[in-house]
Scaffold this active site. Structure first.
Site, PDB file in Angstrom:
ATOM      1  N   GLY A 259       0.628  -1.086   0.093  1.00 38.12           N
ATOM      2  CA  GLY A 259       0.028   0.285   0.217  1.00 38.12           C
ATOM      3  C   GLY A 259       0.788   1.455  -0.364  1.00 38.12           C
ATOM      4  O   GLY A 259      -0.038   2.096  -0.288  1.00 38.12           O
ATOM      5  N   GLU A 293       3.808  -6.872   2.059  1.00 35.80           N
ATOM      6  CA  GLU A 293       4.034  -7.648   1.037  1.00 35.80           C
ATOM      7  C   GLU A 293       3.544  -6.095  -0.405  1.00 35.80           C
ATOM      8  O   GLU A 293       2.167  -5.343  -1.109  1.00 35.80           O
ATOM      9  CB  GLU A 293       1.782  -7.769   0.436  1.00 35.80           C
ATOM     10  CG  GLU A 293       1.572  -8.933   1.735  1.00 35.80           C
ATOM     11  CD  GLU A 293       0.200  -9.246   2.208  1.00 35.80           C
ATOM     12  OE1 GLU A 293      -0.583  -9.107   0.847  1.00 35.80           O
ATOM     13  OE2 GLU A 293      -0.092 -10.536   2.392  1.00 35.80           O
ATOM     14  N   CYS A 365     -12.444   4.133 -28.736  1.00 37.05           N
ATOM     15  CA  CYS A 365     -13.633   4.949 -28.995  1.00 37.05           C
ATOM     16  C   CYS A 365     -14.865   5.262 -28.132  1.00 37.05           C
ATOM     17  O   CYS A 365     -15.337   4.122 -27.433  1.00 37.05           O
ATOM     18  CB  CYS A 365     -14.564   4.392 -30.214  1.00 37.05           C
ATOM     19  SG  CYS A 365     -13.931   4.565 -31.691  1.00 37.05           S
TER      20      CYS A 365
HETATM   21  N1  LLP Z   1      -2.065  -6.819  -0.764  1.00 42.42           N
HETATM   22  C1  LLP Z   1      -3.242  -7.237  -1.225  1.00 42.42           C
HETATM   23  C2  LLP Z   1      -3.942  -8.149  -0.267  1.00 42.42           C
HETATM   24  C3  LLP Z   1      -3.473  -6.063  -2.205  1.00 42.42           C
HETATM   25  O1  LLP Z   1      -4.877  -6.656  -2.147  1.00 42.42           O
HETATM   26  C4  LLP Z   1      -2.334  -5.452  -2.832  1.00 42.42           C
HETATM   27  C5  LLP Z   1      -3.072  -4.254  -3.736  1.00 42.42           C
HETATM   28  C6  LLP Z   1      -1.082  -5.791  -2.612  1.00 42.42           C
HETATM   29  C7  LLP Z   1      -0.822  -5.806  -1.383  1.00 42.42           C
HETATM   30  C8  LLP Z   1      -0.373  -4.037  -3.027  1.00 42.42           C
HETATM   31  O2  LLP Z   1      -0.869  -2.719  -3.193  1.00 42.42           O
HETATM   32  P1  LLP Z   1       0.564  -2.763  -3.356  1.00 42.42           P
HETATM   33  O3  LLP Z   1       1.478  -1.686  -2.116  1.00 42.42           O
HETATM   34  O4  LLP Z   1       0.765  -1.960  -4.472  1.00 42.42           O
HETATM   35  O5  LLP Z   1      -0.781  -0.801  -2.865  1.00 42.42           O
HETATM   36  N2  LLP Z   1      -4.940  -1.450  -9.489  1.00 42.42           N
HETATM   37  C9  LLP Z   1      -4.480  -0.467  -8.723  1.00 42.42           C
HETATM   38  C10 LLP Z   1      -3.664  -0.728  -7.368  1.00 42.42           C
HETATM   39  C11 LLP Z   1      -4.495  -1.697  -6.862  1.00 42.42           C
HETATM   40  C12 LLP Z   1      -3.985  -1.933  -5.484  1.00 42.42           C
HETATM   41  C13 LLP Z   1      -4.801  -3.274  -5.587  1.00 42.42           C
HETATM   42  N3  LLP Z   1      -4.615  -4.013  -4.012  1.00 42.42           N
HETATM   43  C14 LLP Z   1      -3.777   1.260  -9.041  1.00 42.42           C
HETATM   44  O6  LLP Z   1      -3.311   1.234 -10.049  1.00 42.42           O
HETATM   45  O7  LLP Z   1      -3.627   2.089  -8.533  1.00 42.42           O
END
Ligand code: LLP
Length: 436
Positions: A259, A293, A365
């Site tokens: 996150g 993560e 489109c």
């Molecule tokens: N762990 C879990 C359970 C998750 O659902 C996610 C992301 C992560 C780790 C990794 O999070 P990060 O470090 O990447 O913030 N498509 C969206 C982001 C969706 C994130 C979904 N879950 C975007 O392009 O901003």
């Protein structure tokens, strides 16, 4: 000219912008990634093209590993951010574990040489076959998101005569203060088991056959730029850990999810070291192994999307730069209204051309097909643009909408460019179709 109200006018200074990005620089007016000239890459490999820096990916991973050095820890890269086999292989070789959400991601990680004992499996709807494959591979932990899933995992483990290591994904009801589509830790979100119900569900897990409770998990959202929501979530999880102890449920690890946000244009996200320092005192007191993560913060700023200006279409109301990349290649601006930086790969092209305000749009489109709005740029047809921060949730979210073949992917290592995914051909788009 009328201005668009959803995105304010943005005049990015390209050289200032790349000063914040470890892999990018301008050398003699040309944008380079490590030692590679990106205008030349566009000529050689065509556009749209995703290109990633090996060095930037490894640096970002190592920053996490180092920042959490004071506790026993495992960084599990979130595969969804960028799942190219070469990227996974690189991280596996650096010692990373992986966070997955589907059987497909599990197969990719195993193919890329990921160590199963460093894999955590998140996700709301693990199928029986996903669970079976993961049990056979002997992954580190299933992050369980519902009571029903506990029963399913227990059933599959019994059938296979195995014990499934599990942790509950707790939804701490903390506001991540991010875009609503990528906020996951609120009561109204579909994810995890609510904080109030977690104790009851842990007790069920304790009594179910072939399960071993090993941890607790939470993930509150993505692109967080403040540390406080992480601290609040950790406090709530710690409260639960103490309650569990009173019920003789003793854990081995705590997983804080991913996150951490990145800088796309002018955000000021927390540095990994500061993020770690805010959490470490509490984590050291707990004495549990720490899992993280991260996805975006490992790969986002290691990648750019290169796209070529095809047609300039100034109109009375708005100026459109029609490029060969589109929302099927990079959907983040459309889906989350995310503002990603667009910079030219050749600054000398711009010298004799007046700056104007442009919307950078694709040829799909849909009115929602834009990569950027209201950007002040000096543009000519044929210019190559780089959209930075595109290493995460770029290619993985791409599609074939409007029968557009997906972009190729390249990885830079010093002065070498590795071809890590071929551009799709139009013919390949109907390979699995059948006419009557
Ligand atoms: N762990 C879990 C359970 C998750 O659902 C996610 C992301 C992560 C780790 C990794 O999070 P990060 O470090 O990447 O913030 N498509 C969206 C982001 C969706 C994130 C979904 N879950 C975007 O392009 O901003």
């Amino acid at each position: 000219m009328t201005t668009n109200t959803t995105q304010s006018v943005l005049d990015i200074n390209p050289t200032d912008h790349v000063a914040h990005l470890s892999s990018l620089d301008y050398v003699n007016n040309h944008l380079t990634m490590e030692q590679v000239n990106l205008t030349k890459v566009a000529e050689q490999f065509g556009t749209p093209t995703y290109i990633y820096s090996k060095n930037a990916i490894l640096q970002a991973y190592q920053a996490y590993d180092k920042a959490f050095g004071a506790v026993e820890h495992q960084i599990c890269y979130a595969v969804k951010a960028n799942s190219n086999l070469a990227v996974l292989q690189l991280l596996a070789q650096a010692g990373a574990g992986f966070d997955l959400v589907t059987g497909g991601e599990l197969a990719r990680v195993l193919k890329a040489g990921g160590d199963p004992s460093k894999i955590v499996f998140s996700g709301l709807g693990k199928t029986e076959s996903d669970i079976e494959t993961a049990l056979n591979a002997q992954i580190a932990c299933f992050n369980v998101e519902s009571e029903s899933e506990l029963h399913r995992i227990s059933k599959v483990a019994q059938r296979l005569g195995k014990t499934a290591p599990i942790s509950l994904r707790v939804n701490p009801d903390v506001d991540a203060k991010t875009h609503p589509y990528i906020s996951t830790g609120l009561k109204e979100n579909k994810f995890g088991v609510s904080h109030d119900d977690a104790l009851r569900v842990y007790k069920i897990a304790k009594d179910l056959p072939n399960l071993e409770i090993v941890g607790i998990d939470c993930h509150i959202g993505s692109q967080l730029t403040e540390v406080q929501p992480f601290v609040d979530a950790l406090d709530k999880v710690i409260e639960l850990i103490h309650q569990l102890k009173q019920q003789d449920i003793v854990l081995k690890h705590i997983d804080l999810g991913g996150g951490l946000g990145v800088r796309y244009t002018n955000e000021t996200p927390v540095a990994v070291a500061d993020f770690a320092n805010a959490l470490l005192p509490k984590l050291q007191d707990l004495g549990l192994k720490v899992y993280l993560e991260p996805g975006r913060s490992i790969v986002a700023n290691a990648g750019v999307l290169l796209t070529k200006v095809d047609i300039l279409k100034p109109t009375e109301h708005k100026n459109f730069a029609v490029v060969d990349g589109a929302m099927n290649d990079l959907i983040r601006p459309t889906l989350y209204e995310s503002v990603m930086a667009v910079i030219p790969t050749n600054l000398s092209n711009a010298k004799n051309i007046d700056k104007k305000q442009w919307d950078i749009v694709g040829t799909i489109c849909e009115t929602g097909d834009f990569l950027a709005k209201n950007r002040v740029l000096s543009l000519s047809e044929g210019d190559v643009l780089a959209i930075t921060g595109a290493g995460a949730y770029g290619f993985t979210m791409s599609s074939n909408y409007n029968s557009r073949p997906r972009a190729c992917e390249l990885l830079v290592d010093g002065e070498n460019v590795h071809f890590i995914r071929e551009r799709e051909t139009v013919e390949s788009l109907w390979e699995r179709e059948q006419m009557l």
